[in-house]
Design an enzyme around this catalytic site. Structure first.
Site, mmCIF file in Angstrom:
data_model
loop_
_atom_site.group_PDB
_atom_site.id
_atom_site.type_symbol
_atom_site.label_atom_id
_atom_site.label_comp_id
_atom_site.label_asym_id
_atom_site.label_seq_id
_atom_site.Cartn_x
_atom_site.Cartn_y
_atom_site.Cartn_z
ATOM 1 N N ARG A 58 13.368 13.538 -20.030
ATOM 2 C CA ARG A 58 11.881 13.237 -20.336
ATOM 3 C C ARG A 58 11.644 11.717 -20.393
ATOM 4 O O ARG A 58 10.665 11.521 -20.936
ATOM 5 C CB ARG A 58 11.171 14.217 -21.055
ATOM 6 N N LYS B 79 5.945 -0.393 -11.990
ATOM 7 C CA LYS B 79 6.387 0.567 -10.945
ATOM 8 C C LYS B 79 7.902 0.673 -10.776
ATOM 9 O O LYS B 79 8.873 -0.351 -10.848
ATOM 10 C CB LYS B 79 6.053 0.095 -9.648
ATOM 11 N N GLU C 174 6.716 -14.383 -2.592
ATOM 12 C CA GLU C 174 5.852 -13.731 -3.515
ATOM 13 C C GLU C 174 5.374 -14.641 -4.723
ATOM 14 O O GLU C 174 4.194 -14.485 -4.843
ATOM 15 C CB GLU C 174 6.795 -12.747 -4.499
ATOM 16 N N LYS D 281 1.302 -11.729 -11.871
ATOM 17 C CA LYS D 281 1.754 -10.430 -11.683
ATOM 18 C C LYS D 281 1.345 -9.631 -13.020
ATOM 19 O O LYS D 281 0.777 -8.489 -12.831
ATOM 20 C CB LYS D 281 3.411 -10.337 -11.551
ATOM 21 N N GLU E 245 -3.033 0.706 -9.988
ATOM 22 C CA GLU E 245 -3.602 0.390 -8.749
ATOM 23 C C GLU E 245 -5.089 1.130 -8.205
ATOM 24 O O GLU E 245 -5.003 1.529 -7.105
ATOM 25 C CB GLU E 245 -2.379 0.485 -7.611
ATOM 26 N N ARG F 182 -5.064 -4.431 -8.611
ATOM 27 C CA ARG F 182 -3.851 -4.582 -8.027
ATOM 28 C C ARG F 182 -3.518 -4.741 -6.582
ATOM 29 O O ARG F 182 -2.553 -5.325 -6.314
ATOM 30 C CB ARG F 182 -2.932 -3.347 -8.822
ATOM 31 N N ASN G 233 -1.465 -6.971 -2.454
ATOM 32 C CA ASN G 233 -1.096 -6.627 -1.289
ATOM 33 C C ASN G 233 -1.504 -7.864 -0.178
ATOM 34 O O ASN G 233 -0.889 -7.576 0.932
ATOM 35 C CB ASN G 233 -1.699 -5.351 -0.763
ATOM 36 N N HIS H 57 0.841 -8.519 2.615
ATOM 37 C CA HIS H 57 1.807 -7.379 2.977
ATOM 38 C C HIS H 57 1.275 -6.325 4.055
ATOM 39 O O HIS H 57 2.127 -5.440 4.533
ATOM 40 C CB HIS H 57 1.987 -6.818 1.506
ATOM 41 N N HIS I 46 4.512 -5.881 6.009
ATOM 42 C CA HIS I 46 5.120 -4.518 6.139
ATOM 43 C C HIS I 46 5.090 -4.238 7.655
ATOM 44 O O HIS I 46 6.374 -3.574 8.263
ATOM 45 C CB HIS I 46 4.474 -3.432 5.460
ATOM 46 N N HIS J 178 12.628 -8.880 3.099
ATOM 47 C CA HIS J 178 10.954 -8.816 2.905
ATOM 48 C C HIS J 178 10.303 -9.993 2.682
ATOM 49 O O HIS J 178 9.174 -10.083 3.394
ATOM 50 C CB HIS J 178 11.091 -8.069 1.471
HETATM 51 N N1 LIG Z 1 8.760 -2.155 -8.315
HETATM 52 C C1 LIG Z 1 7.926 -3.095 -7.697
HETATM 53 O O1 LIG Z 1 7.032 -3.394 -8.207
HETATM 54 C C2 LIG Z 1 8.522 -3.810 -6.538
HETATM 55 C C3 LIG Z 1 8.086 -4.782 -6.034
HETATM 56 C C4 LIG Z 1 8.636 -5.778 -4.992
HETATM 57 C C5 LIG Z 1 9.951 -4.897 -4.658
HETATM 58 N N2 LIG Z 1 10.452 -3.894 -5.026
HETATM 59 C C6 LIG Z 1 11.737 -3.347 -4.475
HETATM 60 O O2 LIG Z 1 12.615 -4.488 -4.657
HETATM 61 C C7 LIG Z 1 13.776 -3.942 -3.815
HETATM 62 C C8 LIG Z 1 14.339 -5.595 -3.228
HETATM 63 O O3 LIG Z 1 14.668 -6.329 -4.102
HETATM 64 P P1 LIG Z 1 15.665 -7.499 -4.258
HETATM 65 O O4 LIG Z 1 14.973 -8.436 -3.072
HETATM 66 O O5 LIG Z 1 15.979 -8.075 -5.368
HETATM 67 O O6 LIG Z 1 16.937 -7.034 -3.560
HETATM 68 P P2 LIG Z 1 18.591 -6.294 -3.945
HETATM 69 O O7 LIG Z 1 18.225 -5.821 -5.381
HETATM 70 O O8 LIG Z 1 18.823 -5.571 -3.046
HETATM 71 O O9 LIG Z 1 19.389 -7.483 -4.153
HETATM 72 C C9 LIG Z 1 19.597 -8.398 -2.835
HETATM 73 C C10 LIG Z 1 21.156 -8.579 -2.977
HETATM 74 O O10 LIG Z 1 21.527 -9.490 -3.625
HETATM 75 C C11 LIG Z 1 22.625 -9.029 -4.483
HETATM 76 N N3 LIG Z 1 22.191 -9.896 -6.078
HETATM 77 C C12 LIG Z 1 21.396 -9.501 -6.754
HETATM 78 N N4 LIG Z 1 21.193 -10.487 -7.812
HETATM 79 C C13 LIG Z 1 22.545 -11.316 -7.259
HETATM 80 C C14 LIG Z 1 22.717 -12.508 -8.031
HETATM 81 N N5 LIG Z 1 22.357 -13.075 -9.077
HETATM 82 N N6 LIG Z 1 23.750 -13.116 -7.570
HETATM 83 C C15 LIG Z 1 24.301 -12.744 -6.424
HETATM 84 N N7 LIG Z 1 24.093 -11.690 -5.562
HETATM 85 C C16 LIG Z 1 23.101 -11.043 -6.274
HETATM 86 C C17 LIG Z 1 22.268 -7.522 -4.835
HETATM 87 O O11 LIG Z 1 23.571 -6.933 -5.066
HETATM 88 C C18 LIG Z 1 22.016 -7.317 -3.185
HETATM 89 O O12 LIG Z 1 23.284 -7.167 -2.357
HETATM 90 C C19 LIG Z 1 13.026 -3.276 -2.618
HETATM 91 O O13 LIG Z 1 14.001 -1.962 -2.880
HETATM 92 C C20 LIG Z 1 11.683 -3.162 -2.992
HETATM 93 O O14 LIG Z 1 11.154 -2.032 -2.604
HETATM 94 C C21 LIG Z 1 9.944 -3.361 -6.049
HETATM 95 ZN ZN LIG Z 2 6.482 -8.041 -1.640
#
Ligand SMILES: NC(=O)c1ccc[n+]([C@@H]2O[C@H](COP(=O)([O-])OP(=O)(O)OC[C@H]3O[C@@H](n4cnc5c(N)ncnc54)[C@H](O)[C@@H]3O)[C@@H](O)[C@H]2O)c1
Ligand SMILES: [Zn+2]
Length: 322
Positions: free
Chosen positions: A108, A130, A172, A206, A216, A220, A224, A227, A231, A246
């Site tokens: 939990r 999130k 971003e 942010k 949201e 918030r 978007n 986006h 998207h 992305h």
């Molecule tokens: N929760 C939220 O508010 C929110 C907002 C935006 C995006 N997201 C989510 O974030 C995710 C994308 O995140 P991301 O772009 O960070 O991608 P990711 O976490 O997949 O990382 C990208 C790649 O880089 C590698 N990597 C990470 N840090 C590294 C480093 N310092 N050195 C070498 N390699 C490294 C990872 O292993 C991966 O292969 C998506 O799933 C998206 O939905 C969430």
């Molecule tokens: Zn984004």
């Protein structure tokens, strides 16, 4: 209360908190196969001899699933992790999203700390509370709004990040500047370097927006911006088995939605020229045959109400709204 720790000695400050304030019975560090290799040694260098157990998962969006959560929950159970356990998420948005969600429901809810290692996660994914995983190929279908105990921003991690991922995160920052911070836009417009100041300002946008509207309901939605089109471009690429990050899609979305903002008298012509210059200079233009191809993806957008596509406009005179 969630804290954001920034600066060169951020990991050392986390160490102090872990020893003197948090006092968890057990500490686990969630990594993926890349961050285990590239980032865990940096983490260890700064954190010192503090005992912890590593849980390593496979990298990539395709592993942002409940099945991966099960791996995490099993690893926690095998080591008798109780409710006073801390999970540290060391990775990009994928690791932070999965780890945050897994922690938010294990027994939990146990505490977690985000240590984002990509630019996108530092400025966006790891902030705002999130968490979640994809389900039946729908993105972020299962999740929760849960704040981490702390988020630690340590720019040294960016040195090993592939340049394309670094660039993707800049989209971003550009979004944050255009929706809420004129001084950030002034800083990056001519020379888009991810300095400590740029990163801090972007994180502040942010944080302030999500503090004002955690679940949201209104503010918030500003986040978007770029986006809706972004998207749709991502979905078009996905369906055609093409590769796009992305931020690359969002950058194009930012430019197109800036043009829409101009059309709705929210931005001046000079502004969209400057935004266009920035986008074309820093991001590869996506290949979409024509906007007509995006229509079906726009109509499927989660944000639509009564079949109407919802856009967020960037407004020049809102850039100091907090
Ligand atoms: N929760 C939220 O508010 C929110 C907002 C935006 C995006 N997201 C989510 O974030 C995710 C994308 O995140 P991301 O772009 O960070 O991608 P990711 O976490 O997949 O990382 C990208 C790649 O880089 C590698 N990597 C990470 N840090 C590294 C480093 N310092 N050195 C070498 N390699 C490294 C990872 O292993 C991966 O292969 C998506 O799933 C998206 O939905 C969430
Ligand atoms: Zn984004």
């Amino acid at each position: 209360m969630s804290v954001i720790i920034t600066g060169k000695d951020s990991l050392r400050k986390l160490r102090k908190l872990l020893v003197s304030k948090f006092k968890h019975s057990k500490v686990f560090v969630l990594t993926d196969n890349n961050t285990s290799k590239q980032c865990l040694p940096v983490f260890k260098k700064h954190i010192g001899v503090l005992p912890f157990t590593e849980i390593k998962i496979k990298s990539g969006e395709q592993n942002k699933t409940l099945a991966t959560c099960e791996i995490i929950w099993k690893a926690l159970l095998n080591k008798n992790a109780d409710r006073n356990t801390l999970l540290i998420n060391l990775g990009g948005g994928t690791v932070c999203d999965i780890g945050g969600f897994a922690a938010s429901v294990y027994k939990r809810g146990i505490a977690f700390v985000n240590i984002p290692t990509t630019l996108l996660a530092m400025t966006d994914a790891a902030i705002g509370g999130k968490t979640g995983v994809d389900f039946l190929h729908f993105k972020n279908m299962i999740g929760s709004f849960t704040q981490p105990h702390a988020t630690v921003i340590h720019r040294e991690f960016l040195t090993t990040l592939p340049p394309r991922h670094l660039n993707s995160g800049k989209a971003e920052i550009l979004k944050h500047a255009l929706i809420a911070d004129q001084s950030l836009w002034n800083l990056i417009e001519k020379d888009f370097n991810v300095t400590e100041e740029v990163l801090k300002k972007s994180i502040t946008v942010k944080t302030k927006i999500t503090e004002k509207d955690f679940k949201e309901a209104n503010y918030r939605k500003l986040l978007n911006f770029g986006h809706t089109i972004g998207h749709a471009i991502e979905s078009y690429y996905l369906q055609n088995e093409l590769d796009i990050l992305h931020g690359e899609a969002v950058a194009a979305g930012i430019f197109i939605e800036s043009c829409l903002s101009f059309k709705n008298n929210k931005l001046s012509l000079n502004e969209i020229v400057a935004i266009g210059d920035c986008v074309f200079k820093h991001f590869p233009p996506p290949h979409v045959p024509s906007l007509k191809y995006l229509e079906k993806f726009l109509l499927a957008d989660k944000k639509n109400v009564s079949g109407k596509v919802n856009f967020t406009f960037a407004e020049q005179n809102r850039r100091s709204f907090y």
